[in-house]
Write a protein that holds these residues in place. Sequence first.
Motif, mmCIF file in Angstrom:
data_model
loop_
_atom_site.group_PDB
_atom_site.id
_atom_site.type_symbol
_atom_site.label_atom_id
_atom_site.label_comp_id
_atom_site.label_asym_id
_atom_site.label_seq_id
_atom_site.Cartn_x
_atom_site.Cartn_y
_atom_site.Cartn_z
ATOM 1 N N ARG A 31 13.011 58.798 -26.079
ATOM 2 C CA ARG A 31 12.950 57.714 -25.099
ATOM 3 C C ARG A 31 12.097 58.068 -23.882
ATOM 4 N N ALA A 72 8.701 55.949 -22.697
ATOM 5 C CA ALA A 72 8.384 55.459 -21.351
ATOM 6 C C ALA A 72 7.008 55.944 -20.918
ATOM 7 N N GLU A 124 3.532 54.117 -19.473
ATOM 8 C CA GLU A 124 2.893 54.563 -18.234
ATOM 9 C C GLU A 124 1.422 54.911 -18.449
ATOM 10 N N ARG A 169 9.819 47.521 -22.902
ATOM 11 C CA ARG A 169 9.501 48.350 -21.747
ATOM 12 C C ARG A 169 10.813 48.858 -21.164
ATOM 13 N N PRO A 170 10.862 50.116 -20.728
ATOM 14 C CA PRO A 170 12.093 50.623 -20.113
ATOM 15 C C PRO A 170 12.578 49.687 -19.017
#
Length: 224
Positions: free
Chosen positions: A101, A105, A109, A132-133
Amino acid sequence: MDHDPDDEGTAQYASPACFLHELQPGFDARGVHADPVAWADVARWRKAERARLIEMRLAIPAEIRAEMAAKIVEGLDAEIGDVGGKTISVYWPFRGEPDLRPWMASVVERGGRAALPVVIEKAHPLVFRAYRPGDRLEKGVWNIPIPADGESVIPDVVISPLVGVDPANYRLGYGGGFFDRTLAALPKKPLVIGVGYDTQRIATIYPQPHDIPMDRIVTASTPA
């Protein structure tokens, strides 16, 4: 650590090199059965091997699994390269699978797009939903979180967790057949990378005609 699947000298197999004495005759050199009746024996063997490998995976302490996940991430970055503009399906960790996880992310980014696989119906292909987180999640099959609102996407890269894997890159999964159905149904072929631990490398899964091998494998060994 990322092993070359063709380099059998470096693989550490968890199973004896041959289980054919436990199965009905009629297998070719690749392990594909010529006698359809033999599939029942293969399925029985896979069920037992699946249980053994999952138990072994769960026995690894969480902190050691975290160290190995960090090594797997390094291997994934080396295999994929620049993630910018790519849609990458990862997964929500389940039963001791490597937790990717944080890497998922980082894909977002770095300009990539993340997705999670979703079971829609038994015996049907998965769909991939953008994620998206921080996006809202809901419980899916086996209570695994899935995106509640993400749009369906077609991934460029699929990261698939392993229960077991053999030197020909055939994956032993959980037995639902979702992985193979999904790859067969996608309109374009993604890069498929299997991830797991070195202890999950086995001599063969006795691949069947419906099994689809992965393109690459990234595993990590237990720290010394």
